[in-house]
Design an enzyme around this catalytic site. Structure first.
Site, PDB file in Angstrom:
ATOM      1  N   ARG A  15       0.833  -1.201   0.000  1.00 26.55           N
ATOM      2  CA  ARG A  15       0.000   0.000   0.000  1.00 26.55           C
ATOM      3  C   ARG A  15       0.870   1.255   0.000  1.00 26.55           C
ATOM      4  O   ARG A  15       2.065   1.199   0.274  1.00 26.55           O
ATOM      5  CB  ARG A  15      -0.923   0.000   1.232  1.00 26.55           C
ATOM      6  CG  ARG A  15      -2.022  -1.029   1.198  1.00 26.55           C
ATOM      7  CD  ARG A  15      -2.786  -1.096   2.512  1.00 26.55           C
ATOM      8  NE  ARG A  15      -1.972  -1.648   3.595  1.00 26.55           N
ATOM      9  CZ  ARG A  15      -2.386  -1.793   4.853  1.00 26.55           C
ATOM     10  NH1 ARG A  15      -3.604  -1.386   5.186  1.00 26.55           N
ATOM     11  NH2 ARG A  15      -1.603  -2.327   5.772  1.00 26.55           N
ATOM     12  N   LYS A  74       1.799   2.247   7.321  1.00 24.76           N
ATOM     13  CA  LYS A  74       2.164   1.511   8.525  1.00 24.76           C
ATOM     14  C   LYS A  74       3.163   2.298   9.373  1.00 24.76           C
ATOM     15  O   LYS A  74       3.789   3.254   8.912  1.00 24.76           O
ATOM     16  CB  LYS A  74       2.757   0.150   8.161  1.00 24.76           C
ATOM     17  CG  LYS A  74       1.753  -0.799   7.520  1.00 24.76           C
ATOM     18  CD  LYS A  74       0.547  -1.076   8.413  1.00 24.76           C
ATOM     19  CE  LYS A  74       0.917  -1.870   9.655  1.00 24.76           C
ATOM     20  NZ  LYS A  74      -0.276  -2.115  10.523  1.00 24.76           N
ATOM     21  N   HIS A  95      -0.562   1.934  16.162  1.00 23.37           N
ATOM     22  CA  HIS A  95      -0.780   0.798  17.071  1.00 23.37           C
ATOM     23  C   HIS A  95       0.294   0.760  18.159  1.00 23.37           C
ATOM     24  O   HIS A  95       0.966  -0.257  18.367  1.00 23.37           O
ATOM     25  CB  HIS A  95      -0.815  -0.518  16.287  1.00 23.37           C
ATOM     26  CG  HIS A  95      -1.926  -0.599  15.292  1.00 23.37           C
ATOM     27  ND1 HIS A  95      -3.256  -0.722  15.654  1.00 23.37           N
ATOM     28  CD2 HIS A  95      -1.921  -0.551  13.933  1.00 23.37           C
ATOM     29  CE1 HIS A  95      -4.020  -0.759  14.575  1.00 23.37           C
ATOM     30  NE2 HIS A  95      -3.237  -0.650  13.519  1.00 23.37           N
TER      31      HIS A  95
END
Length: 362
Positions: A15, A74, A95
């Site tokens: 991505r 990410k 995260h």
């Protein structure tokens, strides 16, 4: 504003932070965008596609990172830590609850880090997590069905069964977006599906969606202990924004599953809810423990980047525009975006991450 889009470095992460159509919108509003060469190639976007809409192609990661606003997909990996700069705005999935090391590096750098997954609307919806949750939920069954194949180490179960042979059993922990989409795929295949959730209102909603096609149960220890050993495919889809997922399935319970059963934990990027499951990668997606196939790829949507990049950009672009136009003042203008702020000026901001890492709270 100067905006940079580095090429993703996570294993087989194809991505890209901005699609050419998103870049065009930003440039039309007077911003400059630097794309690291081949950053969009895995999603089907060539350097020429970006040049055509007015972007600048740079030949190094450092050149893409050396901007006021950096857009990624990410979290930064170790090789990227040195690119983090004080005063810079980083907008990506983070995260942080799953990584003390990354959180510490972000704090030391002085960067302002805004996480897609904690941007939260007033009704508690997570608009930037939703598109990837939909994809991950659907992929969890797609991958689970594949690894149930005997050649992949599984039991050799066809989820839909055939006339005269019962279908496979899919047990889903969590009835949020991931769990709902997983159930949609599994029922479409003809599997026998059970969803467990602690939110009775959510279970009522799911009944209106699926009717009697799936079994809906309140999630408690008794139901989990009863159903997990029966599962051919167990899907973990428990999300607590900003926090680690709770462990719902112990190693002892995994031992009771039949040999060759499969576990897919979509919550692995937040620590996962299965004790025996740890993060894997697209290169080596599975391992066998206690006789059960475990799949723990934390960036599942990276497997379908053409779809995932466009779905992500549809949701992130309005927020990217706000940051580009107003910088950090955008957070004062948009309460949802403000909730995405995890780290700023050497301080840990997000309450949930503070609870996970109290030693990093200053």
């Amino acid at each position: 504003m100067e905006i940079g889009v580095p090429r993703e470095t996570k294993d087989q992460e194809f991505r890209v932070g901005l699609s050419p159509s998103s870049v065009r919108v930003l440039i039309e509003q007077g911003h400059s965008v630097a794309i690291e060469s081949k950053a969009g190639e895995g999603s089907g976007f060539s350097d020429a596609d970006y040049v055509q809409v007015g972007a600048t192609i740079v030949n190094s990661a450092k050149a893409a990172w050396d901007r006021e606003l950096v857009i990624k997909v990410k979290e930064p990996l170790k090789a990227e830590y040195d690119y983090l700069q004080k005063g810079q705005i980083l907008f990506t999935y983070l995260h942080l609850a799953a990584s003390h090391e990354l959180t510490e590096h972000l704090l030391n750098s002085g960067v302002s880090a805004i996480a897609y997954e904690t941007v939260e609307l007033s009704d508690r919806r997570l608009p930037l997590l939703t598109p990837m949750s939909i994809i991950a939920g659907r992929l969890s069954v797609q991958f689970g069905a594949r690894y149930l194949e005997r050649q992949q180490g599984g039991r050799g179960v066809l989820l839909g069964g055939v006339p005269g042979v019962k279908p496979g059993r899919v047990v889903i922990l969590g009835g949020g977006i991931v769990g709902t989409e997983a159930a949609r795929m599994a029922t479409g295949m003809g599997a026998q599906v059970t969803i467990l959730d602690v939110n009775v209102d959510r279970l009522s909603y799911l009944e209106s969606v699926f009717g009697s096609r799936i079994e809906l149960l309140y999630s408690n220890s008794s139901h989990i202990e009863e159903l997990v050993p029966q599962a051919d495919l167990l899907i973990g889809s428990v999300l607590i924004p900003g926090r680690k997922a709770p462990i719902l399935v112990s190693r002892e319970l995994v031992k009771k599953m039949r040999s060759g059963s499969v576990i897919v934990d979509v919550a692995v990027d937040q620590g996962g809810c299965i004790e025996t499951l740890h993060p894997t990668s697209h290169t080596a997606p599975t391992y066998v423990e206690e006789g059960v196939v475990h799949y723990g790829v934390p960036n599942m949507p990276g497997a379908v980047p053409w779809t995932a990049t466009q779905a992500l950009n549809n949701s992130t672009l309005p927020y990217v525009l706000k940051l580009a136009n107003h910088r950090m003042e955008a957070l004062d203008r948009d309460p949802a975006l403000a909730k995405g702020l995890n780290v700023q000026n050497h301080h840990l901001i997000h309450p949930a991450v503070q609870e996970v890492f109290p030693d990093l709270v200053s």
